[in-house]
Motif scaffolding. Structure first.
Motif, mmCIF file in Angstrom:
data_model
loop_
_atom_site.group_PDB
_atom_site.id
_atom_site.type_symbol
_atom_site.label_atom_id
_atom_site.label_comp_id
_atom_site.label_asym_id
_atom_site.label_seq_id
_atom_site.Cartn_x
_atom_site.Cartn_y
_atom_site.Cartn_z
ATOM 1 N N ARG A 42 52.644 -19.714 14.464
ATOM 2 C CA ARG A 42 51.503 -18.856 14.790
ATOM 3 C C ARG A 42 50.261 -19.689 15.090
ATOM 4 O O ARG A 42 49.477 -19.358 15.983
ATOM 5 N N PRO A 45 49.167 -24.429 19.186
ATOM 6 C CA PRO A 45 48.639 -24.089 20.519
ATOM 7 C C PRO A 45 49.773 -23.676 21.462
ATOM 8 O O PRO A 45 50.881 -24.212 21.381
ATOM 9 N N THR A 46 49.491 -22.748 22.344
ATOM 10 C CA THR A 46 50.507 -22.231 23.262
ATOM 11 C C THR A 46 51.089 -23.342 24.130
ATOM 12 O O THR A 46 52.306 -23.387 24.370
ATOM 13 N N ARG A 47 50.255 -24.248 24.601
ATOM 14 C CA ARG A 47 50.748 -25.343 25.443
ATOM 15 C C ARG A 47 51.751 -26.195 24.678
ATOM 16 O O ARG A 47 52.760 -26.641 25.229
ATOM 17 N N LEU A 49 53.686 -25.211 22.213
ATOM 18 C CA LEU A 49 54.917 -24.425 22.098
ATOM 19 C C LEU A 49 55.746 -24.531 23.379
ATOM 20 O O LEU A 49 56.968 -24.697 23.331
ATOM 21 N N CYS A 50 55.061 -24.439 24.515
ATOM 22 C CA CYS A 50 55.760 -24.525 25.804
ATOM 23 C C CYS A 50 56.368 -25.913 26.010
ATOM 24 O O CYS A 50 57.479 -26.035 26.537
ATOM 25 N N ALA A 104 59.513 -20.933 20.811
ATOM 26 C CA ALA A 104 58.271 -20.773 21.566
ATOM 27 C C ALA A 104 57.914 -19.298 21.719
ATOM 28 O O ALA A 104 56.763 -18.900 21.520
ATOM 29 N N MET A 108 54.610 -17.133 20.194
ATOM 30 C CA MET A 108 53.720 -16.298 21.006
ATOM 31 C C MET A 108 53.685 -14.857 20.499
ATOM 32 O O MET A 108 52.627 -14.214 20.487
ATOM 33 N N LYS A 111 51.567 -14.767 17.432
ATOM 34 C CA LYS A 111 50.153 -14.799 17.807
ATOM 35 C C LYS A 111 49.657 -13.413 18.229
ATOM 36 O O LYS A 111 48.515 -13.046 17.974
ATOM 37 N N SER A 112 50.521 -12.657 18.911
ATOM 38 C CA SER A 112 50.123 -11.343 19.432
ATOM 39 C C SER A 112 49.965 -10.304 18.328
ATOM 40 O O SER A 112 49.254 -9.317 18.506
#
Length: 207
Positions: A42, A45-47, A49-50, A104, A108, A111-112
């Motif tokens: 959670r 950072p999204t980057r 995770l990607c 990943a 996300m 996070k949502s």
């Protein structure tokens, strides 16, 4: 020997992918590791995770190539067992590499804050997560058995330092301080194979 070198690269890449997904300076609680890892996902950072999701299949590709060393270093009359170990392990690691994408996606969704999406994803997540360990573990146990029984060009004692037996060391790694525990215990599914590959490379070079 090149197959072993590829295995070293694969284990390093998969370890890096794992750390991209769930490394945190806060570490994780071994008594409640799933919740700890979910919280790390959670916060990641999204980057990052990607990047972790991207590295998984690449590392699995390298691991798959490396498993041919099972056949290469096995006595010809036992090659059927080596091929079985290779193919089973390949299937397991390919599923494991693809599974990085689930981590990943899970990060996300966490996070949502969508409980409905999380519940739906976890149904698939909990079913799929056993297959990489089950299949790869089976293939690696067959390989360890071949080494132990003297059916390869490696010494029999190396069987105890192949990835499957090395997983038992997790009992000790969970006792490390939290940051070291996050790296060593959290990454041991790849640091264990890395240890084996380095030893195998040294033995292959000396033979």
């Amino acid at each position: 020997m090149i197959y072993i070198v590829v295995g070293i690269l694969g284990s390093l890449l998969m370890f890096l992918g794992d750390m991209c997904l769930y490394y945190s300076e806060a570490g994780f609680d071994p008594k409640n590791s799933e919740e700890s890892i979910f919280e790390n996902l959670r916060q990641a950072p999204t980057r990052r995770l990607c990047n972790g999701a991207f590295l998984g299949p690449i590392a699995a590709y390298l691991y798959s190539i490396s498993y041919y060393h099972f056949v290469y270093y096995t006595l010809p009359e036992f090659s059927v067992w080596a091929w079985a170990a290779m193919l089973i392990s390949m299937l397991g690691i390919i599923i494991g590499g693809a599974f990085h994408h689930y981590f990943a996606a899970l990060g996300m969704v966490l996070k949502s804050g969508s409980e409905e999406a999380l519940e739906s994803l976890l149904k698939h997540f909990n079913f799929l997560k056993i297959w990489p360990f089950l299949l790869n573990g089976l293939g690696l146990l067959i390989w360890a058995g071949l080494i132990l029984c003297g059916k390869t060009s490696f010494p029999s004692w190396l069987a105890f330092l192949t990835p499957a037996p090395l997983m038992l060391l997790l009992i000790f790694w969970y006792r490390l301080p939290k940051r070291a525990r996050m790296i060593v215990a959290g990454g041991w599914t790849n640091l264990g194979p890395l240890t084996y590959y380095v030893l195998a490379l040294v033995l292959a070079a000396l033979s």
